[in-house]
Scaffold this active site. Structure first.
Site, PDB file in Angstrom:
ATOM      1  N   HIS A  77       0.813  -1.223   0.000  1.00  0.00           N
ATOM      2  CA  HIS A  77       0.000   0.000   0.000  1.00  0.00           C
ATOM      3  C   HIS A  77       0.843   1.268   0.000  1.00  0.00           C
ATOM      4  CE1 HIS A  77      -3.415  -2.573   1.937  1.00  0.00           C
ATOM      5  NE2 HIS A  77      -3.326  -2.746   0.615  1.00  0.00           N
ATOM      6  N   ASN A 133      -2.746 -12.716  16.135  1.00  0.00           N
ATOM      7  CA  ASN A 133      -3.659 -11.600  16.292  1.00  0.00           C
ATOM      8  C   ASN A 133      -4.441 -11.822  17.588  1.00  0.00           C
ATOM      9  OD1 ASN A 133      -5.790  -9.736  16.118  1.00  0.00           O
ATOM     10  ND2 ASN A 133      -5.759  -9.806  13.890  1.00  0.00           N
TER      11      ASN A 133
HETATM   12  C1  BV8 Z   1      -8.274  -2.103  -5.302  1.00  0.00           C
HETATM   13  C2  BV8 Z   1      -2.881   2.979   2.446  1.00  0.00           C
HETATM   14  C3  BV8 Z   1      -8.779  -2.411  -7.620  1.00  0.00           C
HETATM   15  C4  BV8 Z   1      -3.551   4.273   2.738  1.00  0.00           C
HETATM   16  C5  BV8 Z   1      -4.644   1.292   2.581  1.00  0.00           C
HETATM   17  C6  BV8 Z   1     -12.799  -6.130  -4.320  1.00  0.00           C
HETATM   18  C7  BV8 Z   1     -12.155  -5.778  -5.479  1.00  0.00           C
HETATM   19  C8  BV8 Z   1     -11.659  -4.497  -5.668  1.00  0.00           C
HETATM   20  C9  BV8 Z   1     -11.789  -3.543  -4.678  1.00  0.00           C
HETATM   21  C10 BV8 Z   1     -12.442  -3.905  -3.538  1.00  0.00           C
HETATM   22  C11 BV8 Z   1     -12.949  -5.186  -3.357  1.00  0.00           C
HETATM   23  N1  BV8 Z   1     -13.529  -5.224  -2.151  1.00  0.00           N
HETATM   24  C12 BV8 Z   1     -13.388  -4.029  -1.580  1.00  0.00           C
HETATM   25  C13 BV8 Z   1     -12.733  -3.216  -2.403  1.00  0.00           C
HETATM   26  C14 BV8 Z   1     -12.403  -1.830  -2.160  1.00  0.00           C
HETATM   27  C15 BV8 Z   1     -11.229  -1.671  -1.203  1.00  0.00           C
HETATM   28  C16 BV8 Z   1     -11.421  -2.438   0.070  1.00  0.00           C
HETATM   29  O1  BV8 Z   1     -10.813  -3.479   0.280  1.00  0.00           O
HETATM   30  N2  BV8 Z   1     -12.240  -1.906   0.930  1.00  0.00           N
HETATM   31  C17 BV8 Z   1     -12.453  -2.517   2.230  1.00  0.00           C
HETATM   32  C18 BV8 Z   1     -12.626  -1.424   3.267  1.00  0.00           C
HETATM   33  C19 BV8 Z   1     -13.647  -3.421   2.144  1.00  0.00           C
HETATM   34  N3  BV8 Z   1      -9.960  -2.040  -1.792  1.00  0.00           N
HETATM   35  C20 BV8 Z   1      -9.313  -1.126  -2.553  1.00  0.00           C
HETATM   36  O2  BV8 Z   1      -9.798  -0.074  -2.881  1.00  0.00           O
HETATM   37  C21 BV8 Z   1      -7.911  -1.484  -3.021  1.00  0.00           C
HETATM   38  N4  BV8 Z   1      -7.793  -1.235  -4.429  1.00  0.00           N
HETATM   39  O3  BV8 Z   1      -8.820  -3.110  -4.993  1.00  0.00           O
HETATM   40  O4  BV8 Z   1      -8.068  -1.686  -6.628  1.00  0.00           O
HETATM   41  C22 BV8 Z   1     -10.010  -1.616  -7.937  1.00  0.00           C
HETATM   42  C23 BV8 Z   1      -9.948  -0.236  -7.989  1.00  0.00           C
HETATM   43  C24 BV8 Z   1     -11.108   0.471  -8.336  1.00  0.00           C
HETATM   44  C25 BV8 Z   1     -12.303  -0.204  -8.579  1.00  0.00           C
HETATM   45  C26 BV8 Z   1     -12.334  -1.592  -8.461  1.00  0.00           C
HETATM   46  C27 BV8 Z   1     -11.184  -2.285  -8.166  1.00  0.00           C
HETATM   47  C28 BV8 Z   1      -6.873  -0.583  -2.329  1.00  0.00           C
HETATM   48  C29 BV8 Z   1      -6.790  -0.914  -0.870  1.00  0.00           C
HETATM   49  C30 BV8 Z   1      -5.618  -0.145  -0.207  1.00  0.00           C
HETATM   50  C31 BV8 Z   1      -6.164   0.927   0.700  1.00  0.00           C
HETATM   51  N5  BV8 Z   1      -5.054   1.597   1.384  1.00  0.00           N
HETATM   52  N6  BV8 Z   1      -3.577   1.886   3.135  1.00  0.00           N
HETATM   53  C32 BV8 Z   1      -3.345   4.688   4.154  1.00  0.00           C
HETATM   54  O5  BV8 Z   1      -2.803   3.923   4.965  1.00  0.00           O
HETATM   55  O6  BV8 Z   1      -3.739   5.839   4.469  1.00  0.00           O
HETATM   56  S1  BV8 Z   1      -5.430   0.077   3.429  1.00  0.00           S
HETATM   57  C33 BV8 Z   1      -5.286   0.331   5.118  1.00  0.00           C
HETATM   58  O7  BV8 Z   1      -6.088  -0.717   5.731  1.00  0.00           O
HETATM   59  C34 BV8 Z   1      -3.930   0.149   5.758  1.00  0.00           C
HETATM   60  O8  BV8 Z   1      -2.904  -0.148   4.844  1.00  0.00           O
HETATM   61  C35 BV8 Z   1      -4.121  -1.035   6.703  1.00  0.00           C
HETATM   62  O9  BV8 Z   1      -3.015  -1.789   6.923  1.00  0.00           O
HETATM   63  C36 BV8 Z   1      -5.112  -1.769   5.882  1.00  0.00           C
HETATM   64  C37 BV8 Z   1      -5.725  -2.990   6.344  1.00  0.00           C
HETATM   65  O10 BV8 Z   1      -6.077  -2.941   7.695  1.00  0.00           O
HETATM   66  P1  BV8 Z   1      -5.211  -3.832   8.710  1.00  0.00           P
HETATM   67  O11 BV8 Z   1      -3.768  -3.658   8.396  1.00  0.00           O
HETATM   68  O12 BV8 Z   1      -5.750  -5.183   8.730  1.00  0.00           O
HETATM   69  O13 BV8 Z   1      -5.484  -3.053  10.018  1.00  0.00           O
HETATM   70  P2  BV8 Z   1      -6.806  -3.121  10.905  1.00  0.00           P
HETATM   71  O14 BV8 Z   1      -6.793  -1.903  11.747  1.00  0.00           O
HETATM   72  O15 BV8 Z   1      -7.994  -3.455  10.067  1.00  0.00           O
HETATM   73  O16 BV8 Z   1      -6.588  -4.428  11.817  1.00  0.00           O
HETATM   74  C38 BV8 Z   1      -5.494  -4.468  12.704  1.00  0.00           C
HETATM   75  C39 BV8 Z   1      -5.496  -5.858  13.291  1.00  0.00           C
HETATM   76  O17 BV8 Z   1      -4.383  -5.967  14.172  1.00  0.00           O
HETATM   77  C40 BV8 Z   1      -6.740  -6.169  14.125  1.00  0.00           C
HETATM   78  O18 BV8 Z   1      -7.272  -7.417  13.712  1.00  0.00           O
HETATM   79  C41 BV8 Z   1      -6.209  -6.254  15.564  1.00  0.00           C
HETATM   80  O19 BV8 Z   1      -6.872  -7.260  16.304  1.00  0.00           O
HETATM   81  C42 BV8 Z   1      -4.778  -6.650  15.332  1.00  0.00           C
HETATM   82  N7  BV8 Z   1      -3.845  -6.250  16.384  1.00  0.00           N
HETATM   83  C43 BV8 Z   1      -3.940  -5.186  17.234  1.00  0.00           C
HETATM   84  N8  BV8 Z   1      -2.858  -5.172  18.054  1.00  0.00           N
HETATM   85  C44 BV8 Z   1      -2.069  -6.225  17.695  1.00  0.00           C
HETATM   86  C45 BV8 Z   1      -2.692  -6.913  16.642  1.00  0.00           C
HETATM   87  N9  BV8 Z   1      -2.159  -8.006  16.078  1.00  0.00           N
HETATM   88  C46 BV8 Z   1      -0.979  -8.453  16.566  1.00  0.00           C
HETATM   89  N10 BV8 Z   1      -0.307  -7.851  17.569  1.00  0.00           N
HETATM   90  C47 BV8 Z   1      -0.821  -6.747  18.160  1.00  0.00           C
HETATM   91  N11 BV8 Z   1      -0.155  -6.152  19.176  1.00  0.00           N
END
Ligand code: BV8
Length: 260
Positions: free
Chosen positions: A125, A229
C-alpha cells in the site's frame, strides 16, 4: 514474568518451520500497534475522531479537500516519525537473515519493517514517508499540468506541497481506497504466497482487498497458515495455528524456539 515466555510454540510447529523451504509473511497495522501507531480500526483520536479513515484515504477526498487529507497524513506521519520498530518487527528481520527463501509483504505504510532492518519488503500500500506528484492542478499551475514522475521524502511543515516540475499538488505515495495497487507488487505478493510452505498472517483484520486474498491463495496452494492476532478474524478458522497474543510477544518466542 516475561510474558513472551508464557507463550508456548507447539513442537510440531517448530519442526515444520525448521523444515519449511519457503516462508511468507503478511503484516497489517496490528504489528505496529506496540510501536504506538493506531491501527486502522482503532477509533481515531482527537481532531480525527469524527473522520472514518476510509473517507480520508481516497482520491475523491484529496480532490475535494487536499488540505484536510494532507493534515491527516501529516498527523499520522508525526506519529510514525516518533515511533520505533518493536520486537515483532525485529523478529521478522532476524528470520529474514536466517532463511534464504523468506518474503515479507506489508499493508502498512509506516516503513517500520525497513527501519527494523528487513531488506526485502513488498510494501503493498505504499510508503507514507514519501510524497509524489498527484497531477491535480494547484491554483496558478501550468494549464497542461498532468501527473509527472516527481517524488520526494521532503515534507514541508504545513499546507499542500507543490510539484516543482509541474506545479500540481504533491500527495502521499500510498494506495488509496479505489486505487489499483502496483501490478508488480501485487504479482510478486501473489507469487510468494502461492509458493510458500508456511504463511504467517500477522496483525491484520483481513478486511482489505486484494491483500486479504493472499492468505487464501497460500491455503489453496497447500501452505500451513499461522495467524498472530489477539482477536479472531475471518482467517482464524482456516489457520492451522492461532496465537491470540500480541505479535511483539509471540514472534520473538517463535524465533527463539525455532531458529536460535
Ligand atoms: C483495489 C494505504 C482495484 C492508505 C490502505 C474487491 C475488489 C476491488 C476492490 C475492492 C474489493 N472489495 C473491496 C474493495 C475496495 C477496497 C477495500 O478493500 N475496501 C475494504 C474497506 C472493504 N480495496 C481497494 O480499494 C484497493 N484497491 O482493490 O483496486 C479496484 C480499484 C477500483 C475499482 C475496483 C477495483 C486498495 C486498498 C488499499 C487501501 N489503502 N492503506 C493509508 O494507509 O492511508 S489500506 C489500510 O487498511 C492500511 O494499509 C491497513 O493496513 C489496511 C488494512 O487494515 P489492517 O492492516 O488489517 O489493520 P486493521 O486496523 O484493520 O486491523 C489491525 C489488526 O491488528 C486487528 O485485527 C487487531 O486485532 C490486530 N492487532 C492489534 N494489536 C495487535 C494486533 N495483532 C498483533 N499484535 C498486536 N499487538
Amino acid at each position: 514474568m516475561d510474558t513472551a515466555l508464557s507463550i508456548s510454540v507447539p513442537d510440531e510447529l517448530i519442526v515444520a518451520l525448521r523444515q519449511a523451504r519457503s516462508i511468507t509473511v503478511l503484516t497489517g497495522a496490528g504489528i505496529s500497534a506496540e510501536s504506538g501507531i493506531p491501527t486502522f480500526r482503532d477509533s481515531q483520536t482527537g481532531l480525527w475522531e469524527k473522520y472514518d479513515p476510509h473517507e480520508l484515504a481516497t482520491p475523491e477526498a484529496f480532490a475535494r479537500n487536499p488540505e484536510l487529507v494532507m493534515k491527516w497524513y501529516r498527523w499520522r506521519r508525526d506519529i510514525i516519525m516518533k515511533a520505533e520498530p518493536n520486537p515483532a518487527h525485529y523478529a521478522l528481520s532476524a528470520i529474514e537473515q536466517k532463511l534464504s527463501d523468506f518474503h515479507l509483504i506489508t499493508q502498512n505504510v509506516d516503513g517500520l519493517h525497513l527501519r527494523a532492518g528487513s531488506k526485502n519488503v513488498i510494501q503493498l500500500h505504499g510508503d507514507l514517508n514519501k510524497l509524489r506528484c498527484s497531477g491535480i492542478r494547484a491554483p496558478g499551475s501550468q494549464e497542461n499540468a498532468s501527473q509527472c514522475s516527481f517524488s520526494t521524502t521532503e515534507w514541508q511543515e504545513d499546507g499542500i506541497p507543490l510539484c516543482p516540475l509541474c506545479g500540481s499538488f504533491l500527495r502521499p505515495d500510498v494506495v488509496w481506497f479505489g486505487e489499483h495497487l502496483s501490478e508488480d507488487a501485487l504479482k510478486a505478493a501473489l507469487a510468494v504466497s502461492k509458493k510458500c510452505d508456511a504463511f504467517f498472517s500477522i496483525g491484520t483484520s483481513g478486511m482489505v482487498e486484494p491483500a486479504a486474498t493472499l492468505a487464501y491463495e497460500a491455503l489453496r496452494s497447500g501452505a500451513m497458515v499461522i495467524e498472530i492476532n489477539p482477536h479472531p478474524t475471518p482467517l482464524s478458522v482456516y489457520s492451522q495455528y492461532l496465537f491470540q497474543q500480541p505479535a511483539g510477544q509471540v514472534l520473538p518466542k517463535i524465533v527463539m524456539d525455532v531458529w536460535k
